[in-house]
Design a protein around this motif. Structure first.
Motif, PDB file in Angstrom:
ATOM      1  N   GLY A  90      53.029  14.216  57.072  1.00 58.53           N
ATOM      2  CA  GLY A  90      52.978  12.792  57.370  1.00 58.53           C
ATOM      3  C   GLY A  90      53.378  12.492  58.802  1.00 58.53           C
ATOM      4  O   GLY A  90      52.783  11.636  59.458  1.00 58.53           O
ATOM      5  N   VAL A  91      54.365  13.218  59.309  1.00 60.23           N
ATOM      6  CA  VAL A  91      54.800  13.032  60.694  1.00 60.23           C
ATOM      7  C   VAL A  91      53.695  13.465  61.660  1.00 60.23           C
ATOM      8  O   VAL A  91      53.455  12.798  62.675  1.00 60.23           O
TER       9      VAL A  91
ATOM     10  N   LEU B 229      54.909  18.134  52.828  1.00 64.98           N
ATOM     11  CA  LEU B 229      54.487  16.736  52.750  1.00 64.98           C
ATOM     12  C   LEU B 229      55.066  15.876  53.871  1.00 64.98           C
ATOM     13  O   LEU B 229      54.336  15.171  54.560  1.00 64.98           O
ATOM     14  N   ASN B 230      56.368  15.915  54.045  1.00 64.27           N
ATOM     15  CA  ASN B 230      56.999  15.040  55.045  1.00 64.27           C
ATOM     16  C   ASN B 230      56.518  15.375  56.451  1.00 64.27           C
ATOM     17  O   ASN B 230      56.135  14.482  57.220  1.00 64.27           O
ATOM     18  N   LEU B 231      56.517  16.645  56.783  1.00 69.07           N
ATOM     19  CA  LEU B 231      56.099  17.041  58.123  1.00 69.07           C
ATOM     20  C   LEU B 231      54.610  16.769  58.336  1.00 69.07           C
ATOM     21  O   LEU B 231      54.194  16.411  59.445  1.00 69.07           O
TER      22      LEU B 231
ATOM     23  N   TYR C 224      51.373   6.972  57.210  1.00 69.63           N
ATOM     24  CA  TYR C 224      52.238   7.986  56.605  1.00 69.63           C
ATOM     25  C   TYR C 224      51.989   8.084  55.096  1.00 69.63           C
ATOM     26  O   TYR C 224      51.792   9.170  54.556  1.00 69.63           O
TER      27      TYR C 224
ATOM     28  N   ILE D 114      50.372  11.232  52.950  1.00 67.42           N
ATOM     29  CA  ILE D 114      51.112  11.867  51.853  1.00 67.42           C
ATOM     30  C   ILE D 114      50.305  11.777  50.557  1.00 67.42           C
ATOM     31  O   ILE D 114      50.223  12.745  49.798  1.00 67.42           O
TER      32      ILE D 114
END
Length: 153
Positions: A33-34, A29-31, A12, A16
């Motif tokens: 990483g997911v 960014l968060n999605l 993750y 990022i």
């Protein structure tokens, strides 16, 4: 179990970090990483239970392609914003390093061995993306056909 958790967090954070390097929008960014973690989990599951890095990379890239397209639709952003950073954990950097090391050490047999791995992994990643694009196109085509038939009833 702790090792597994550390690997997932590392995937993750690496995703990022790479996304920040290539100026991906903060909204993604968060999605992103997911998406990378989900693809890497598929890769790990295949490699652990079935075996083989080529198949693991095909299925990992396939899942990154599918989840990346879903994330792109959700965020209304281009797919490449999610797929490019998510590929970082699957890229054969270690093998590419070994190729250069053995070329520098004048050991062409070992360099060729690792070069074939790099080519096979790169090809399997490309195949996974190709299959995910094909799957999504077939899914939406079939959905449109079913909806048209339902409208004519």
């Amino acid at each position: 179990m702790l090792h597994f958790f550390i690997v997932i967090v590392g995937v993750y954070i690496a995703t990022i970090g790479f996304a920040l390097l290539i100026n991906v929008s903060p909204r993604a960014l968060n999605l992103g990483g997911v998406v990378a973690v989900s693809g890497y989990l598929v890769y790990l599951a295949y490699s652990t239970f079935v075996g083989g890095y080529v198949g693991g990379n095909v299925f990992g890239a396939f899942s990154i392609g599918i989840f990346g397209m879903m994330a792109a639709r959700y965020k209304k952003m281009p797919v490449i914003v999610f797929n490019t950073p998510a590929l970082v954990p699957l890229v054969p950097g270690g093998q590419a390093y070994q190729v250069m090391k053995y070329v520098a050490m004048n050991q062409p047999h070992m360099a060729f061995y690792y070069l074939t791995q790099v080519v096979m992994i790169a090809g399997s990643i490309a195949m996974g993306f190709l299959l995910s694009e094909l799957f999504i196109q077939l899914f939406y085509y079939t959905r449109r056909q079913i909806l048209r038939k339902l409208d004519h009833m």
